[in-house]
Design a protein around this motif. Structure first.
Motif, PDB file in Angstrom:
ATOM      1  N   ARG A 190       0.851  -1.182   0.000  1.00  0.00           N
ATOM      2  CA  ARG A 190       0.000   0.000   0.000  1.00  0.00           C
ATOM      3  C   ARG A 190       0.891   1.239   0.000  1.00  0.00           C
ATOM      4  O   ARG A 190       1.943   1.250   0.657  1.00  0.00           O
ATOM      5  CB  ARG A 190      -0.918   0.012   1.226  1.00  0.00           C
ATOM      6  N   ALA A 191       0.478   2.266  -0.726  1.00  0.00           N
ATOM      7  CA  ALA A 191       1.294   3.479  -0.811  1.00  0.00           C
ATOM      8  C   ALA A 191       0.409   4.707  -0.960  1.00  0.00           C
ATOM      9  O   ALA A 191      -0.758   4.621  -1.346  1.00  0.00           O
ATOM     10  CB  ALA A 191       2.260   3.389  -1.986  1.00  0.00           C
ATOM     11  N   PHE A 192       0.996   5.850  -0.653  1.00  0.00           N
ATOM     12  CA  PHE A 192       0.353   7.150  -0.843  1.00  0.00           C
ATOM     13  C   PHE A 192       1.101   7.819  -1.989  1.00  0.00           C
ATOM     14  O   PHE A 192       2.328   7.937  -1.938  1.00  0.00           O
ATOM     15  CB  PHE A 192       0.461   7.980   0.437  1.00  0.00           C
ATOM     16  N   MET A 193       0.378   8.242  -3.017  1.00  0.00           N
ATOM     17  CA  MET A 193       1.019   8.783  -4.209  1.00  0.00           C
ATOM     18  C   MET A 193       0.491  10.182  -4.516  1.00  0.00           C
ATOM     19  O   MET A 193      -0.714  10.409  -4.548  1.00  0.00           O
ATOM     20  CB  MET A 193       0.774   7.864  -5.410  1.00  0.00           C
ATOM     21  N   VAL A 194       1.422  11.109  -4.721  1.00  0.00           N
ATOM     22  CA  VAL A 194       1.074  12.485  -5.076  1.00  0.00           C
ATOM     23  C   VAL A 194       1.746  12.819  -6.394  1.00  0.00           C
ATOM     24  O   VAL A 194       2.948  12.569  -6.576  1.00  0.00           O
ATOM     25  CB  VAL A 194       1.540  13.482  -3.993  1.00  0.00           C
ATOM     26  N   CYS A 195       0.987  13.386  -7.321  1.00  0.00           N
ATOM     27  CA  CYS A 195       1.525  13.775  -8.618  1.00  0.00           C
ATOM     28  C   CYS A 195       1.360  15.285  -8.798  1.00  0.00           C
ATOM     29  O   CYS A 195       0.242  15.798  -8.741  1.00  0.00           O
ATOM     30  CB  CYS A 195       0.814  13.020  -9.744  1.00  0.00           C
ATOM     31  N   LEU A 196       2.482  15.982  -8.982  1.00  0.00           N
ATOM     32  CA  LEU A 196       2.479  17.416  -9.244  1.00  0.00           C
ATOM     33  C   LEU A 196       2.702  17.613 -10.739  1.00  0.00           C
ATOM     34  O   LEU A 196       3.801  17.386 -11.250  1.00  0.00           O
ATOM     35  CB  LEU A 196       3.578  18.117  -8.435  1.00  0.00           C
ATOM     36  N   LEU A 197       1.668  18.032 -11.434  1.00  0.00           N
ATOM     37  CA  LEU A 197       1.757  18.196 -12.884  1.00  0.00           C
ATOM     38  C   LEU A 197       2.313  19.579 -13.224  1.00  0.00           C
ATOM     39  O   LEU A 197       1.896  20.591 -12.659  1.00  0.00           O
ATOM     40  CB  LEU A 197       0.387  18.018 -13.524  1.00  0.00           C
ATOM     41  N   LYS A 198       3.274  19.607 -14.133  1.00  0.00           N
ATOM     42  CA  LYS A 198       3.931  20.855 -14.543  1.00  0.00           C
ATOM     43  C   LYS A 198       4.537  21.562 -13.334  1.00  0.00           C
ATOM     44  O   LYS A 198       4.513  22.784 -13.229  1.00  0.00           O
ATOM     45  CB  LYS A 198       2.944  21.789 -15.247  1.00  0.00           C
ATOM     46  N   ALA A 199       5.061  20.786 -12.403  1.00  0.00           N
ATOM     47  CA  ALA A 199       5.588  21.366 -11.175  1.00  0.00           C
ATOM     48  C   ALA A 199       6.808  22.221 -11.438  1.00  0.00           C
ATOM     49  O   ALA A 199       7.029  23.239 -10.775  1.00  0.00           O
ATOM     50  CB  ALA A 199       5.936  20.250 -10.190  1.00  0.00           C
ATOM     51  N   ALA A 200       7.638  21.806 -12.390  1.00  0.00           N
ATOM     52  CA  ALA A 200       8.846  22.548 -12.707  1.00  0.00           C
ATOM     53  C   ALA A 200       9.370  22.067 -14.044  1.00  0.00           C
ATOM     54  O   ALA A 200       9.049  20.969 -14.480  1.00  0.00           O
ATOM     55  CB  ALA A 200       9.905  22.336 -11.623  1.00  0.00           C
ATOM     56  N   VAL A 201      10.145  22.871 -14.696  1.00  0.00           N
ATOM     57  CA  VAL A 201      10.774  22.452 -15.938  1.00  0.00           C
ATOM     58  C   VAL A 201      12.155  21.939 -15.584  1.00  0.00           C
ATOM     59  O   VAL A 201      13.043  22.694 -15.208  1.00  0.00           O
ATOM     60  CB  VAL A 201      10.878  23.610 -16.953  1.00  0.00           C
ATOM     61  N   LEU A 202      12.315  20.646 -15.629  1.00  0.00           N
ATOM     62  CA  LEU A 202      13.577  20.012 -15.226  1.00  0.00           C
ATOM     63  C   LEU A 202      14.435  19.757 -16.448  1.00  0.00           C
ATOM     64  O   LEU A 202      13.985  19.165 -17.415  1.00  0.00           O
ATOM     65  CB  LEU A 202      13.284  18.709 -14.489  1.00  0.00           C
TER      66      LEU A 202
END
Length: 203
Positions: A190-202
């Motif tokens: 089991r896991a907790f997943m967070v997705c930040l879209l367009k968080a930064a230009v890497l």
């Protein structure tokens, strides 16, 4: 349906998102003046399956939702989003929480984030049965995903790099390219997943 042994809660929760999805697919299809056959041809999803989705008789996989969203020229997030205005305070029971299933049916994503923020912030409660695999295409450039394992062990593969993440550990990675999360163990994870879209230009 996968992981039936977990009881009616999963099945009830799955029906919530199916109900929303069915109405949305039907509304968009009619807005584009498409017949069931037209949408089936454009999406590669069988006409009978689309009909069942619209009638809330099946719980589609994430891959099926993606194919339909592409055919309707919409993002998956917009297709899944509810058109109703959300209240200022909103409480969801476990049975009310929308659920997505991986293509193999062994990974369950409970959408615990606010549906109206999914275009820039997504967070999920993830359950992966033994052997389960969540294979995802890349999101927008600069997107970052954070995965915290709460139970068991998971494997994350991004761009040929493989990282094993154990209970209590967190891994952060670029998700603007194909990324795969696997449970190679014999125990549930089991896991907790967070997705930040367009968080930064890497670079």
């Amino acid at each position: 349906m996968a992981v039936k042994e977990r009881g009616n809660t999963l099945e009830t929760g799955a029906q919530v998102i199916t109900g929303q999805l069915g109405k949305t697919i039907q509304r968009l299809r009619k807005a584009y003046n498409l017949s069931l056959s037209d949408l089936a041809e454009q999406s590669g999803v069988a006409k009978s399956i689309i009909s069942q989705i619209e009638r809330n008789e099946t719980n589609p996989t994430l891959a099926t939702v993606w194919r339909l969203s592409q055919a309707l020229d919409m993002t998956v997030e917009r297709v899944l989003a509810s058109s109703d205005d959300a209240p200022f305070v909103e409480k969801l029971t476990r049975a009310d929480t929308p659920i997505l299933l991986s293509e193999d049916g062994l990974v369950r994503l409970s959408i615990i984030g606010w549906i109206k923020t999914v275009e820039w912030l997504q967070y999920y409660d993830m359950d992966a049965a033994p052997g389960g695999e969540l294979d995802s295409d890349g999101h927008q450039r600069g997107s970052v995903e954070c995965l915290t394992v709460l139970k068991g062990t998971l494997e994350v593969e991004v761009g040929g790099v493989i990282e094993t993440v154990k209970e209590g550990e967190t891994v952060r990675y670029r998700c603007d390219r194909r990324h795969v999360i696997r449970n190679r163990t014999d125990a549930p994870a089991r896991a907790f997943m967070v997705c930040l879209l367009k968080a930064a230009v890497l670079e």
